[in-house]
Design a protein around this motif. Sequence first.
Motif, mmCIF file in Angstrom:
data_model
loop_
_atom_site.group_PDB
_atom_site.id
_atom_site.type_symbol
_atom_site.label_atom_id
_atom_site.label_comp_id
_atom_site.label_asym_id
_atom_site.label_seq_id
_atom_site.Cartn_x
_atom_site.Cartn_y
_atom_site.Cartn_z
ATOM 1 N N GLU A 124 31.997 42.976 35.294
ATOM 2 C CA GLU A 124 30.778 41.703 35.089
ATOM 3 C C GLU A 124 29.351 41.835 36.363
ATOM 4 O O GLU A 124 28.714 41.330 36.358
ATOM 5 N N ALA A 125 29.512 42.050 37.070
ATOM 6 C CA ALA A 125 28.478 42.278 38.397
ATOM 7 C C ALA A 125 27.606 43.081 38.212
ATOM 8 O O ALA A 125 26.457 42.866 38.013
ATOM 9 N N ILE A 126 28.280 44.134 37.967
ATOM 10 C CA ILE A 126 27.266 45.215 36.947
ATOM 11 C C ILE A 126 26.678 44.740 36.230
ATOM 12 O O ILE A 126 25.463 44.814 35.655
ATOM 13 N N LYS A 127 26.817 44.120 35.250
ATOM 14 C CA LYS A 127 26.455 43.393 33.586
ATOM 15 C C LYS A 127 25.401 41.962 34.197
ATOM 16 O O LYS A 127 24.332 42.280 33.531
ATOM 17 N N GLN A 128 25.679 41.560 35.502
ATOM 18 C CA GLN A 128 24.915 40.661 35.456
ATOM 19 C C GLN A 128 23.845 41.214 36.159
ATOM 20 O O GLN A 128 22.380 40.269 35.816
ATOM 21 N N VAL A 129 23.128 42.690 36.552
ATOM 22 C CA VAL A 129 21.718 42.658 37.282
ATOM 23 C C VAL A 129 22.113 44.436 35.880
ATOM 24 O O VAL A 129 20.259 44.252 36.695
ATOM 25 N N GLY A 130 22.387 43.708 35.059
ATOM 26 C CA GLY A 130 21.817 45.020 34.082
ATOM 27 C C GLY A 130 21.742 45.925 33.956
ATOM 28 O O GLY A 130 20.785 46.514 33.330
ATOM 29 N N LEU A 131 23.100 46.191 34.450
ATOM 30 C CA LEU A 131 22.759 48.087 35.092
ATOM 31 C C LEU A 131 24.600 48.466 34.151
ATOM 32 O O LEU A 131 24.850 49.980 34.254
ATOM 33 N N GLU A 132 24.673 47.957 33.380
ATOM 34 C CA GLU A 132 25.975 48.255 32.170
ATOM 35 C C GLU A 132 25.561 49.552 32.180
ATOM 36 O O GLU A 132 27.094 50.096 31.781
ATOM 37 N N LEU A 142 19.763 57.043 41.013
ATOM 38 C CA LEU A 142 19.045 55.440 40.049
ATOM 39 C C LEU A 142 18.154 55.341 40.707
ATOM 40 O O LEU A 142 16.863 56.073 41.549
ATOM 41 N N SER A 143 16.914 54.932 40.208
ATOM 42 C CA SER A 143 15.383 54.604 40.621
ATOM 43 C C SER A 143 15.631 53.325 41.679
ATOM 44 O O SER A 143 17.332 53.558 42.244
ATOM 45 N N GLY A 144 14.740 53.115 42.773
ATOM 46 C CA GLY A 144 15.233 52.761 44.143
ATOM 47 C C GLY A 144 15.011 51.335 43.490
ATOM 48 O O GLY A 144 16.282 50.140 44.017
ATOM 49 N N GLY A 145 14.856 50.682 42.159
ATOM 50 C CA GLY A 145 14.495 49.232 41.793
ATOM 51 C C GLY A 145 16.031 49.419 41.118
ATOM 52 O O GLY A 145 16.777 48.183 41.120
ATOM 53 N N THR A 169 12.767 43.049 47.614
ATOM 54 C CA THR A 169 12.207 43.274 46.236
ATOM 55 C C THR A 169 11.735 44.321 46.323
ATOM 56 O O THR A 169 10.660 44.860 45.783
ATOM 57 N N VAL A 170 11.124 45.078 47.592
ATOM 58 C CA VAL A 170 10.515 46.325 48.274
ATOM 59 C C VAL A 170 10.742 46.585 47.740
ATOM 60 O O VAL A 170 11.796 47.354 46.703
ATOM 61 N N GLY A 171 9.699 48.097 46.451
ATOM 62 C CA GLY A 171 10.297 49.474 46.197
ATOM 63 C C GLY A 171 10.053 48.811 44.279
ATOM 64 O O GLY A 171 10.357 49.733 44.411
ATOM 65 N N VAL A 172 10.200 47.381 44.307
ATOM 66 C CA VAL A 172 10.524 47.261 43.087
ATOM 67 C C VAL A 172 9.219 47.061 42.078
ATOM 68 O O VAL A 172 8.585 46.473 42.426
ATOM 69 N N ASP A 173 9.262 47.456 41.166
ATOM 70 C CA ASP A 173 7.678 46.824 39.775
ATOM 71 C C ASP A 173 7.880 45.756 39.648
ATOM 72 O O ASP A 173 9.167 44.892 40.216
ATOM 73 N N THR A 174 6.846 44.904 39.737
ATOM 74 C CA THR A 174 5.874 43.966 39.119
ATOM 75 C C THR A 174 7.161 43.489 38.146
ATOM 76 O O THR A 174 7.526 42.278 38.095
ATOM 77 N N ARG A 175 7.645 43.843 36.935
ATOM 78 C CA ARG A 175 8.374 43.401 36.115
ATOM 79 C C ARG A 175 9.143 43.004 36.114
ATOM 80 O O ARG A 175 10.191 41.780 36.237
ATOM 81 N N SER A 176 10.476 44.274 37.224
ATOM 82 C CA SER A 176 11.485 44.154 37.670
ATOM 83 C C SER A 176 11.590 42.710 38.801
ATOM 84 O O SER A 176 12.682 42.829 38.688
#
Lengths: 251, 285
Positions: A124-132, A142-145, A169-176
């Motif tokens: 569930e936690a993984i799904k919450q951050v969209g990494l399922e 994985l990428s930095g973000g 949010t350091v190293g995370v692209d603007t959209r992310s």
Amino acid sequence: MGETVLKMEGIDFSFDHQTVLEGVDLEIQKGDFLALVGPNGSGKSTLLKLALGALKPDRGKVSLFGVPLRRFRDWSRIGYVSQKANSFNRDFPATVREVVASGLYGKLGLFRRMKKEDWKRVEEAIKQVGLESLSRRNIGKLSGGQQQRAFIARALVSDPEFLILDEPTVGVDTRSVDEFYRLLAHLHRKKGMSLLLVTHDIGVVTTYVNRIACLNRRLFFHGDTDEFVGREKEVFTAAYGHPVQVVEHAH
Amino acid sequence: MIEMILHYGFMQRALAAGVIIGVVSPIVGLFLVVRRLSLIADALAHVTLSGVAAGLLLQKQFPAFQALNPMVSGMVFSLTASVFVERLRRLYRSYQELAIPVILSGGIGLGVVLISAADGFNVDVAGYLFGSILAVGESELWVIIGTGVLAGLVICFFYKELFALSFDEESAVLSGIPRRLVHLLFSLVVALVITASIRVVGILLVSGLITLPVAASLQIATSFRQALWLSVLFAQISVLSGLAAAFYFDWASGGTIVLVSVLILLAVAGGKRLIRPGSGKTGAA
Ligand SMILES: Nc1ncnc2c1ncn2[C@@H]1O[C@H](COP(=O)(O)OP(=O)(O)OP(=O)(O)O)[C@@H](O)[C@H]1O
Ligand SMILES: [Mg+2]
């Protein structure tokens, strides 16, 4: 007035005679979303470590959920993502699932193994951050973000009431970044989570947070966002020693 | 054929010792390698040498110590040293590996002095330096079994704490995991496993058995569990080959075990490049 999640009173702290914090009072009420801002080296990360008991103040008192830090044991009520989370060993053999699960280990306690329902919480936690779709991938690949999101999932998996994030949010692209703030806003509004966020994205953050603290060795501001927005020039000039360009994101 | 081999008591003991060591050493090794502490194995092995020498010296000088197995005094020395390693590591936050040469050279120095003070032993010190799996005695096998059980229990019960501390010590501590307790128990297990392994591969090659199977597994494992099982598998292959080589060709078991481990590492690394060209960790950007 609700419960006080974090209370820091009269905190002085120094590293080898170099004063880093002086007379800092910080308070977070249940349901607050506070942004802690300040220039590099102003003591933000240090203040978080003092709040978490990783460092001991020279003077002053810290309490979490009304309990003095010395006696506080309920660490699973708090989630923490360190500024250094991203500097882990890239060749470490661990999947996203394994890393996120480790966020539960302190709560489970010694001698208790992961059960089926524990793994469900991990998913569930993984799904919450969209990494399922990446949950069985090696974390170093994985990428930095994406890694940053995995660490947030690790902090969320124990279902904390209070989440502490140090420049996530350091190293995370603007959209992310935008997506990420929407996730925090969701946790804050829908789940009633209290949040303490260290950030340099001052412009973006004022749309999401209700409290702001501005630190440079001592506190230059600690109050509501609405009150801050009118006084930001004056506060920043005092804290940073020069006016700060506040960059608003186009939404 | 296997029946015939197992007909010999020394072969039964060798097989039991090899299988146990081949399970616990790579598991302990995995936790050491991912924390970049694999050289601790080497340091503690050399301290064990001084412990063994001290035991032999006691045997020689005082008849009351005739029954003392030098492995036991070796164990006492390496247990003590493992506690000191943790202390020393905390002394130097950013040079944690500095603890290792301090302990290693201290151990060798003391060992050499003790050996020279004894003016020769009637046992073969080389057996401890290079190991001889076929010479595992009954009391030594019991020490190895005890170590295996203890190490197995600590790793099973503290698996999740060890994983969390290895991956990210700061977060693990802040989530309430008792760092000191877990590290202390683990370093004691490391010391026990190293001393027990010495009979099989010898002081000079212990770190090979502890790190080489892990190094091979890290080439292909995506998860920690995979790394764990693969390193045990590779270690078993190496130990059994060493045992066979010692039995059939009279080769040095420790040397064979380590050589087979190196071959496995090369094969795994090579195979990985063949299957997925360009996916190797070349280092240069
Ligand atoms: N472990 C340490 N030992 C000695 N001094 C330290 C240590 N960590 C931080 N400092 C000093 O304390 C001060 C505050 O550091 P801190 O990391 O809290 O700043 P920060 O506000 O988080 O900065 P940034 O925005 O760059 O993350 C700095 O001057 C730094 O040099
Ligand atoms: Mg910081």
